[in-house]
Enzyme design. Structure first.
Site, short mmCIF file in Angstrom:
data_model
loop_
_atom_site.label_atom_id
_atom_site.label_comp_id
_atom_site.label_asym_id
_atom_site.label_seq_id
_atom_site.Cartn_x
_atom_site.Cartn_y
_atom_site.Cartn_z
N LYS A 116 0.86 -1.19 0.00
CA LYS A 116 0.00 0.00 0.00
C LYS A 116 0.89 1.22 0.00
CE LYS A 116 -4.51 0.96 0.26
NZ LYS A 116 -5.66 0.14 -0.17
P1 NAD Z 1 -13.10 7.78 -2.65
O1 NAD Z 1 -12.07 8.81 -2.43
O2 NAD Z 1 -13.57 7.52 -4.04
O3 NAD Z 1 -14.39 8.08 -1.74
C1 NAD Z 1 -14.32 8.21 -0.37
C2 NAD Z 1 -15.68 8.66 0.14
O4 NAD Z 1 -15.66 8.64 1.58
C3 NAD Z 1 -16.07 10.07 -0.27
O5 NAD Z 1 -17.46 10.11 -0.57
C4 NAD Z 1 -15.78 10.89 0.99
O6 NAD Z 1 -16.57 12.07 1.10
C5 NAD Z 1 -16.16 9.88 2.06
N1 NAD Z 1 -15.57 10.18 3.37
C6 NAD Z 1 -14.27 10.41 3.66
N2 NAD Z 1 -14.14 10.67 4.97
C7 NAD Z 1 -15.38 10.59 5.51
C8 NAD Z 1 -15.90 10.77 6.82
N3 NAD Z 1 -15.09 11.09 7.83
N4 NAD Z 1 -17.23 10.63 7.01
C9 NAD Z 1 -18.04 10.29 5.99
N5 NAD Z 1 -17.61 10.12 4.73
C10 NAD Z 1 -16.30 10.28 4.49
O7 NAD Z 1 -12.51 6.43 -2.01
P2 NAD Z 1 -12.88 4.93 -2.37
O8 NAD Z 1 -11.95 4.47 -3.42
O9 NAD Z 1 -14.35 4.80 -2.58
O10 NAD Z 1 -12.44 4.18 -1.03
C11 NAD Z 1 -13.30 4.13 0.12
C12 NAD Z 1 -12.84 2.99 1.01
O11 NAD Z 1 -12.86 1.75 0.26
C13 NAD Z 1 -11.42 3.11 1.54
O12 NAD Z 1 -11.35 2.49 2.83
C14 NAD Z 1 -10.61 2.28 0.56
O13 NAD Z 1 -9.40 1.81 1.13
C15 NAD Z 1 -11.58 1.14 0.31
N6 NAD Z 1 -11.35 0.41 -0.93
C16 NAD Z 1 -11.30 1.04 -2.13
C17 NAD Z 1 -11.10 0.29 -3.29
C18 NAD Z 1 -11.12 0.91 -4.66
O14 NAD Z 1 -11.09 0.15 -5.65
N7 NAD Z 1 -11.19 2.21 -4.81
C19 NAD Z 1 -10.93 -1.10 -3.21
C20 NAD Z 1 -11.01 -1.72 -1.95
C21 NAD Z 1 -11.22 -0.96 -0.83
#
Ligand code: NAD
Length: 426
Positions: A116
């Site tokens: 990561k």
């Molecule tokens: P992103 O940046 O696309 O979206 C994140 C979202 O979370 C946004 O809507 C933001 O406003 C919201 N957010 C952030 N802090 C917040 C808070 N304190 N309270 C409420 N909402 C909040 O990110 P993503 O890619 O969707 O990733 C989200 C999670 O999923 C992370 O934990 C990431 O590690 C995990 N994840 C992502 C992927 C991927 O393919 N992108 C894969 C596996 C896991």
């Protein structure tokens, strides 16, 4: 109980994601038989790189940002894991995220280890040109560690296909190759895979359906609340709504919107796209962010950041099923409380694994320079994901443990068996 040795660069008294990861790993040792003697290898990252990322800002001044790339374990293959841009990024967080990638990749039986990366930066404060310079300099600095057969980055919070395109191009310039297999989650025109942008949210939805069926809980009409409307949460919310579920609440960093009759998810996402905010979405009332955690639902999807469900919120939850779209959204104390309360939790390493499965397909397609149809991608993803989930579900029942413990048992057995077979170098 095996007590892992401490690390000089991690505060042993802190209560963060790395400690949560290590506690989960140490907790499954009794189920690992003789392999348990090797478990300390999972309680420390293989290597940690901290880099300074200086960039010239648009006003001509220079700003420095702290960046990281962590290899947690490479026993089963090259490192794989995303890159996060966020003002709250810390080394112990990136270490935990790398550890969860080791477990997730092994639980899905993908030929990858866990890695990561991240930069401590608020990307909203940078212009597009500054973001590009930041990405290119960071990519060069971590060039020591990354490569198609060493470690393959992907998108995470606040990074997307454009950031991956800049990373790929920087690698290509630095190595004199076309470098398509250096990163996944790229634009399709640059060797990305069809279906990758939807894959994580789609996986959350697939696992939601599989779990609901096993719990005898119809999804049609079920009330769903989703925290985070980014890459993961937005797609999951849309797909649950398409299944006939009632998405009654959505929350992002700035606001929480609620409609007990069911939010028009597509309209809310379009509103956010247009105005930058969820608040004011058609037919929705804005509610206090803490109220979100006490809403009565059948399914709750935390899809923002780690630690969202702590013990205090776990005591208030009124749901039947928590699907961890985010990595590490439930603290260990909350996890124990939810188990006591009979609330089913499908852990991150299963629920959000759709993304890395399709990243794996992207890497395979890039190697072969032969690309699959979207239908092939989703069919194969569903097959790997549901097969792995079924295995974990059965193991949890036979060991009488939580789904998280079962997933970690499956993964730790695979990683430690590989470690044992490889032997200790030199
Ligand atoms: P992103 O940046 O696309 O979206 C994140 C979202 O979370 C946004 O809507 C933001 O406003 C919201 N957010 C952030 N802090 C917040 C808070 N304190 N309270 C409420 N909402 C909040 O990110 P993503 O890619 O969707 O990733 C989200 C999670 O999923 C992370 O934990 C990431 O590690 C995990 N994840 C992502 C992927 C991927 O393919 N992108 C894969 C596996 C896991």
């Amino acid at each position: 109980m095996i007590v892992p040795a401490g690390l000089s660069y991690v505060d042993p008294h802190a209560d963060g994601p790395w400690q949560a990861f290590v506690a989960t790993v140490a907790g499954v040792a009794p189920h690992l038989g003789p392999l348990a003697r090797l478990i300390d290898t999972l309680c420390r990252p293989k290597r940690v790189l901290i880099v300074d990322v200086p960039i010239e800002l648009d006003d001509g001044s220079v700003a420095h940002f702290e960046g990281y790339r962590v290899h947690h374990n490479l026993s089963r293959g090259p490192g794989k894991g995303g890159v996060r841009y966020d003002a709250g990024v810390r080394l112990d967080e990136v270490m935990a995220l790398a550890g969860w990638m080791t477990i997730k990749n092994a639980a899905m039986n993908l030929p990858f280890g866990g890695a990561k990366g991240g930069i401590r930066v608020d990307p909203a404060r940078l212009s597009r040109k500054e973001l590009e310079r930041l990405t290119r300099r960071y990519t060069s600095e971590i060039g020591l560690l990354i490569g198609p057969d060493r470690d393959i980055p992907a998108p995470d919070v606040n990074t997307d296909a454009q950031v991956m395109a800049w990373m790929m191009d920087t690698c290509a310039m630095n190595t004199g190759t076309s470098a398509t297999g250096m990163v996944t989650g790229k634009p399709v025109a640059l060797g990305g895979s069809l279906g990758r942008d939807q894959a994580t949210g789609r996986g959350v939805n697939v696992i939601g359906r599989e779990t609901a069926r096993r719990l005898g809980m119809p999804l049609h009409g079920a009330r769903v609340a989703v925290q985070g409307v980014g890459n993961v949460g937005a797609v999951a919310a849309r797909l649950f709504a398409e299944d006939g579920a009632r998405v009654i609440a959505l929350q992002d960093r700035a606001s929480t919107v609620f409609n007990p009759a069911g939010i028009d998810v597509a309209a809310a996402l379009a509103h956010k796209e247009r105005t930058g905010a969820l608040a004011g979405s058609p037919g929705c009332a804005s509610i206090d962010s803490e109220e979100f955690w006490a809403l009565e639902t059948e399914v709750l999807v935390p899809a923002a950041l780690e630690g969202a469900i702590d013990a205090r919120r776990a005591a208030r939850l009124r749901t039947r099923l928590v699907l961890e779209g985010a990595n590490g959204p439930t603290t260990p104390a909350a996890d124990a409380l939810l188990a006591e309360r009979g609330i089913t939790v499908v852990p991150d390493v299963i629920a959000n694994a759709g993304g890395v499965i399709v990243s794996y397909f992207e890497w395979v397609q890039d190697f072969n320079s032969f690309f699959w149809t979207e239908d092939e991608v989703t069919r194969r993803m569903d097959s790997i994901l549901t097969g792995a989930f079924d295995h974990v579900w059965r193991l949890a029942a036979s060991l009488r443990v939580s789904l998280r413990t079962a997933a970690f048992v499956v993964a730790c057995r695979r990683v430690l068996a590989a470690r044992e077979q490889r032997g200790l170098y030199p």
